[in-house]
Design a protein around this motif. Structure first.
Motif, short mmCIF file in Angstrom:
data_model
loop_
_atom_site.label_atom_id
_atom_site.label_comp_id
_atom_site.label_asym_id
_atom_site.label_seq_id
_atom_site.Cartn_x
_atom_site.Cartn_y
_atom_site.Cartn_z
N UNK A 253 0.83 -1.21 0.00
CA UNK A 253 0.00 0.00 0.00
C UNK A 253 0.86 1.26 0.00
N UNK A 254 0.29 2.32 -0.53
CA UNK A 254 0.89 3.64 -0.46
C UNK A 254 -0.23 4.66 -0.47
N UNK A 255 0.11 5.90 -0.20
CA UNK A 255 -0.90 6.95 -0.16
C UNK A 255 -0.31 8.22 0.39
N UNK A 256 -1.08 8.93 1.18
CA UNK A 256 -0.62 10.19 1.78
C UNK A 256 -1.35 10.43 3.09
N UNK A 257 -0.63 10.97 4.06
CA UNK A 257 -1.19 11.34 5.36
C UNK A 257 -0.84 12.79 5.65
N UNK A 258 -1.75 13.48 6.33
CA UNK A 258 -1.52 14.89 6.67
C UNK A 258 -2.07 15.16 8.06
N UNK A 259 -1.36 15.98 8.82
CA UNK A 259 -1.87 16.45 10.11
C UNK A 259 -1.28 17.82 10.41
N UNK A 260 -2.01 18.57 11.21
CA UNK A 260 -1.54 19.89 11.62
C UNK A 260 -2.05 20.17 13.02
N UNK A 261 -1.24 20.79 13.83
CA UNK A 261 -1.64 21.14 15.18
C UNK A 261 -0.57 21.97 15.86
N UNK A 262 -0.91 22.53 17.00
CA UNK A 262 0.06 23.35 17.75
C UNK A 262 0.67 22.58 18.91
N UNK A 263 0.04 21.49 19.32
CA UNK A 263 0.59 20.60 20.34
C UNK A 263 1.01 21.36 21.61
N UNK A 264 0.16 22.29 22.02
CA UNK A 264 0.42 23.07 23.23
C UNK A 264 1.31 24.28 23.01
N UNK A 265 1.77 24.51 21.79
CA UNK A 265 2.64 25.65 21.49
C UNK A 265 1.82 26.78 20.85
N UNK A 266 2.48 27.83 20.42
CA UNK A 266 1.79 28.95 19.79
C UNK A 266 1.86 28.89 18.27
N UNK A 267 2.67 27.98 17.73
CA UNK A 267 2.86 27.86 16.29
C UNK A 267 2.46 26.47 15.81
N UNK A 268 1.93 26.39 14.59
CA UNK A 268 1.53 25.12 14.00
C UNK A 268 2.74 24.31 13.54
N UNK A 269 2.61 22.99 13.62
CA UNK A 269 3.52 22.07 12.95
C UNK A 269 2.68 21.18 12.05
N UNK A 270 3.00 21.17 10.77
CA UNK A 270 2.27 20.33 9.82
C UNK A 270 3.18 19.20 9.35
N UNK A 271 2.58 18.04 9.12
CA UNK A 271 3.33 16.86 8.69
C UNK A 271 2.61 16.22 7.51
N UNK A 272 3.32 16.10 6.40
CA UNK A 272 2.89 15.29 5.26
C UNK A 272 3.72 14.03 5.25
N UNK A 273 3.09 12.90 4.99
CA UNK A 273 3.81 11.64 4.96
C UNK A 273 3.35 10.82 3.76
N UNK A 274 4.31 10.26 3.03
CA UNK A 274 4.02 9.35 1.92
C UNK A 274 4.63 7.99 2.28
N UNK A 275 3.80 7.03 2.68
CA UNK A 275 4.33 5.76 3.17
C UNK A 275 4.42 4.70 2.09
N UNK A 276 5.32 3.76 2.31
CA UNK A 276 5.35 2.50 1.57
C UNK A 276 5.13 1.40 2.60
N UNK A 277 4.02 0.67 2.47
CA UNK A 277 3.62 -0.31 3.46
C UNK A 277 3.58 -1.70 2.85
N UNK A 278 3.93 -2.69 3.64
CA UNK A 278 3.85 -4.09 3.22
C UNK A 278 3.35 -4.92 4.39
#
Length: 312
Positions: free
Chosen positions: A88-113
């Motif tokens: 499998x493959x695809x794309x994942x996305x998330x965004x949040x401040x995690x208790x801070x004042x600035x956002x952190x965004x994460x894009x991920x493209x996985x290769x799964x078996x």
């Protein structure tokens, strides 16, 4: 893990549900309606498994159905009977401040078996990560390094997640199916993305059918996080619960709630709720869609992802 903490579990439970459809193609309709496709949290490292390549060390990849999880239709007697494989493959996305004042965004493209060998399931996932913000990926969650609170953009190969799970008990009467799982995060990511240290996890996953098309699932686990030189991480409990609804053999819908203990001193635990849907378009192709919403300020604010799976 280099992913939001319940993403692997979610993808695993969702996509493994699709795998159940493949097995159903080789059974009678009566057997098909008895099968429930759920294998969640393959590893507590990321509140994964499930989903799991789903994440599940699920999720992500990802599933199974009836009184037994997939790959165990009741006809198998040997370890390698009813074997199946998924990529499998695809794309994942998330965004949040995690208790801070600035956002952190994460894009991920996985290769799964994933390989389902009778009662034994083996999974591997290697993502390519794109991160923007002050946060860093630790044990499958995003935290802030107190020494660096500036917004930066970086990308690269993430950590390799490996897991194994064994269906120890089949569902009988009031007794649920019980799966025992373990996982390891191999630190293949650069320290600008991950911690550069290995993580380990153990979990117990339970699945219980409560109606012909409805299954409850849950998991409890514990993870051990390797601490980098910059800060000390905390080991902790992971837990999840949810349900899977399968109206027809080619579709699954569900919702999961996942929690992980704080990964560092001064932080709170992360908790998210994640709806998902899986669709089987052909004998060898499946699609998983999911969303994520954080339940507290330490969690991702929103997120989502898609997986395209190839079965054989």
């Amino acid at each position: 893990m280099a992913r939001d903490f319940d993403r692997e579990w979610l993808i695993h439970s969702a996509n493994l549900s699709v795998i159940g459809s493949a097995a159903d193609n080789n059974t009678t309709e009566g057997s098909s309606m008895k099968r429930y496709c759920i294998l969640a949290l393959a590893s507590g490292l990321s509140l994964t498994g499930g989903p799991a390549l789903a994440d599940d060390l699920a999720a992500p990849t990802a599933g199974q159905q009836a009184s037994q999880p997939a790959g165990d239709s009741g006809r198998s007697t040997g370890l390698l009977a009813n074997s199946s494989f998924e990529f499998a493959t695809g794309a994942d996305y998330s965004i949040g401040r995690y208790g801070a004042t600035l956002d952190t965004s994460v894009w991920s493209i996985p290769l799964d078996a994933k390989a389902q060998l009778g009662r034994l399931r083996l999974q591997a996932s290697l993502p390519y990560e794109f991160i923007k913000g002050p946060g860093q990926l630790v044990g499958g969650v995003v935290i802030l390094n107190a020494r660096n609170n500036t917004v930066t953009s970086r990308s690269g190969v993430g950590d390799l997640n490996l897991s194994a799970a064994y269906l120890a008990v089949r569902e009988q009467g009031a007794l649920p199916s019980i799966e025992l799982a373990g996982g390891v995060k191999v630190p293949t990511a650069p320290t600008s993305i991950g911690t550069g240290k290995a993580d380990y996890a153990l979990s117990a996953n339970l699945y219980k059918s409560i109606a012909p098309k409805l299954t409850l699932l849950g998991s409890i686990g514990y993870s051990w996080l390797g601490s980098p030189a910059a800060y000390t991480l905390k080991n902790g409990v992971t837990a999840s619960g949810g349900f899977n609804f399968r109206p027809v053999s080619s579709q699954n819908y569900g919702v999961s709630v996942a929690y992980r203990d704080p990964v560092a001193i001064g932080l709170t635990g992360q908790a998210v709720v994640s709806p998902y849907a899986t669709f089987r378009f052909a004998r060898r192709l499946g699609l998983t869609l999911y969303g994520t919403a954080g339940l507290n300020s330490a969690s991702p604010r929103v997120g989502g992802g898609v997986r395209l799976s190839l079965f054989r």
